[in-house]
Design an enzyme around this catalytic site. Structure first.
Site, PDB file in Angstrom:
ATOM      1  N   ARG A   1       0.823  -1.214   0.000  1.00  0.00           N
ATOM      2  CA  ARG A   1       0.000   0.000   0.000  1.00  0.00           C
ATOM      3  C   ARG A   1       0.856   1.262   0.000  1.00  0.00           C
ATOM      4  O   ARG A   1       0.477   2.271  -0.616  1.00  0.00           O
ATOM      5  CB  ARG A   1      -0.941  -0.006   1.208  1.00  0.00           C
ATOM      6  CG  ARG A   1      -2.108  -0.976   1.034  1.00  0.00           C
ATOM      7  CD  ARG A   1      -2.982  -1.020   2.263  1.00  0.00           C
ATOM      8  NE  ARG A   1      -4.171  -1.828   2.024  1.00  0.00           N
ATOM      9  CZ  ARG A   1      -4.939  -2.302   2.980  1.00  0.00           C
ATOM     10  NH1 ARG A   1      -4.662  -2.048   4.249  1.00  0.00           N
ATOM     11  NH2 ARG A   1      -5.999  -3.021   2.691  1.00  0.00           N
TER      12      ARG A   1
ATOM     13  N   LYS B   1     -20.315 -18.634   2.265  1.00  0.00           N
ATOM     14  CA  LYS B   1     -21.722 -18.459   2.652  1.00  0.00           C
ATOM     15  C   LYS B   1     -22.506 -17.577   1.688  1.00  0.00           C
ATOM     16  O   LYS B   1     -22.044 -16.518   1.284  1.00  0.00           O
ATOM     17  CB  LYS B   1     -21.791 -17.825   4.049  1.00  0.00           C
ATOM     18  CG  LYS B   1     -21.294 -18.742   5.161  1.00  0.00           C
ATOM     19  CD  LYS B   1     -21.463 -18.056   6.500  1.00  0.00           C
ATOM     20  CE  LYS B   1     -21.139 -19.001   7.637  1.00  0.00           C
ATOM     21  NZ  LYS B   1     -21.319 -18.335   8.943  1.00  0.00           N
TER      22      LYS B   1
ATOM     23  N   GLY C   1      -9.741 -10.686  -1.017  1.00  0.00           N
ATOM     24  CA  GLY C   1      -8.468 -11.272  -0.581  1.00  0.00           C
ATOM     25  C   GLY C   1      -8.159 -12.635  -1.164  1.00  0.00           C
ATOM     26  O   GLY C   1      -7.048 -12.878  -1.674  1.00  0.00           O
TER      27      GLY C   1
ATOM     28  N   GLY D   1     -13.691  -4.458   1.138  1.00  0.00           N
ATOM     29  CA  GLY D   1     -15.078  -4.104   1.446  1.00  0.00           C
ATOM     30  C   GLY D   1     -15.679  -3.131   0.453  1.00  0.00           C
ATOM     31  O   GLY D   1     -16.858  -3.222   0.110  1.00  0.00           O
TER      32      GLY D   1
END
Length: 397
Positions: free
Chosen positions: A41, A198, A351, A374
């Protein structure tokens, strides 16, 4: 998507002698001794900072690091290790400034790093008084931290409301361009891969994409739930039986548009979840009660690969099997290589997806790799990210 590009401001000479405030994402992992263990980063933020310096601006950079408590600074919250590494990468000293909200002294051609912005009271709740103070520090605000674009905080949103000019840095602009190309104006057919353990964590994404895409490939535990919805047995595989109605609704929504959710015709099973478990390829109709489905089978993988090679745009979020175990990696490997070989514009994020891309060495064949986590998922859900919204508003206003 309309927004002001910082690169354009620099090219037009509008950053010269201006105070430029860059919101970067320098939130890097550290060991117990405070040493940076992975600096991607920081390296990714250098082009924007160098661009501002080359344009003759007085440059301020800030970022969050970790999860500090607002108003309570602790040594482990400090950006000091980041300032040191940034200085090495820029080839110059980068002074670290504390207590900077009420004023910063920096000259054109200089760069300073402003201490962890999340220590400031009111940062996370986007306090307007704090936002106005931050905006007063600069002539040009540059948002270059896509990983924070889904948060409306003082250094990501509030400052952009009140700064004289609010712009997107090269990292954020690249994300905005890629997202627009993949979802707002996609070349058809548009195929999405949504995988994970999920359905519940990706349900809103599946629902949002079912109205947009021409093909929706599901994998991992999500595929098991869709197999159940299609009337297939899945043994003791991970699934969410209480979400069968929602899975069926996604299948029906796609079918109504002449699109499809391909259900696996063969799978790779094991009796235990382990790297050394014996892998058995079975027809999807032959799964035993004590089987665990850990990957899609070769026939299914080959069919999906053909679909990907014929796509115009591919959105990829999640591996389709337990690719960390070599015996159950073939599905993800096959699809990864199909994406690499496809002429489609591809955008990938998450990820596990980035880990699969690295494992199969296809970084250069993927059109755009999103670093947002996110933020990337919220875009797939059809949400407008706060950072995109305010930068568009300022560009139009």
């Amino acid at each position: 998507m309309k927004f002001i590009r910082f690169s354009d401001l620099c090219a037009q000479g509008r950053a010269k002698n201006q105070r430029v405030f860059i919101r970067a994402d320098l939130n890097v992992p550290q060991d117990d001794a405070g040493h940076i263990t992975e600096d991607t980063r920081i390296r990714a933020s250098v082009p924007c900072i160098q661009m501002a310096l080359d344009a003759g601006a007085a440059v301020m950079v800030t970022s969050h690091l970790g999860r500090p408590t607002e108003g309570e600074f602790r040594p482990e919250d400090s950006l000091a290790p980041v300032a040191k590494r940034l200085g090495e990468l820029l080839g110059r000293e980068v002074p670290l400034v504390t207590h900077w909200v009420d004023g910063v002294t920096v000259q054109p051609g200089q760069v300073v790093l402003l201490e962890n912005c999340r220590v400031n009271k009111g940062e996370k709740k986007n306090n307007p008084d704090l936002a106005k103070k931050l905006a007063a520090l600069c002539d040009i605000f540059v948002h270059d931290a896509f990983g924070t674009a889904h948060r409306a905080e003082a250094t990501t949103y509030g400052i952009a409301q009140y700064a004289p000019i609010a712009s997107a840095g090269p990292l954020l602009a690249a994300e905005m361009d890629a997202i627009s190309k993949a979802l707002a104006n996609p070349k058809r057919p548009l195929v999405a891969i949504v995988a994970g353990s999920k359905v519940s964590t990706k349900l809103t994404i599946l629902q949002a994409l079912s109205s947009k895409v021409d093909g929706l490939i599901v994998g991992g535990g999500i595929a098991n739930t869709f197999m159940l919805a299609a009337g297939l047995k899945i043994g003791k595989s991970l699934a969410e039986p209480d979400l069968l109605d929602q899975a069926k609704a996604v299948i029906e929504a796609m079918k109504a548009r002449g699109a499809a959710v391909p259900i696996p015709t063969d799978v790779v099973c094991a009796k235990t979840f382990a790297a050394d478990a014996v892998a058995t390829v079975k027809a999807a109709t032959d799964v035993a009660d004590d089987d665990l489905i850990l990957d899609i089978g070769p026939e299914t993988a080959a069919k999906l690969a053909e679909q990907l090679k014929a796509a115009g745009t591919i959105v990829w979020n999640g591996p389709v099997g337990v690719f960390e175990f070599d015996a159950f990696a073939n599905g993800t490997k096959t699809l990864a290589h199909a994406i690499a070989e496809s002429a489609a514009f591809s955008i990938a994020g998450g990820g596990d997806t980035l880990a699969a891309i690295a494992k199969y060495g296809i970084e250069k064949q993927v059109g755009y790799i999103s670093t947002g986590g996110g933020a990337f998922l919220e875009v797939l859900e059809g949400k407008t990210l706060p950072a995109f919204e305010i930068l568009q508003k300022r560009a139009e206003g």
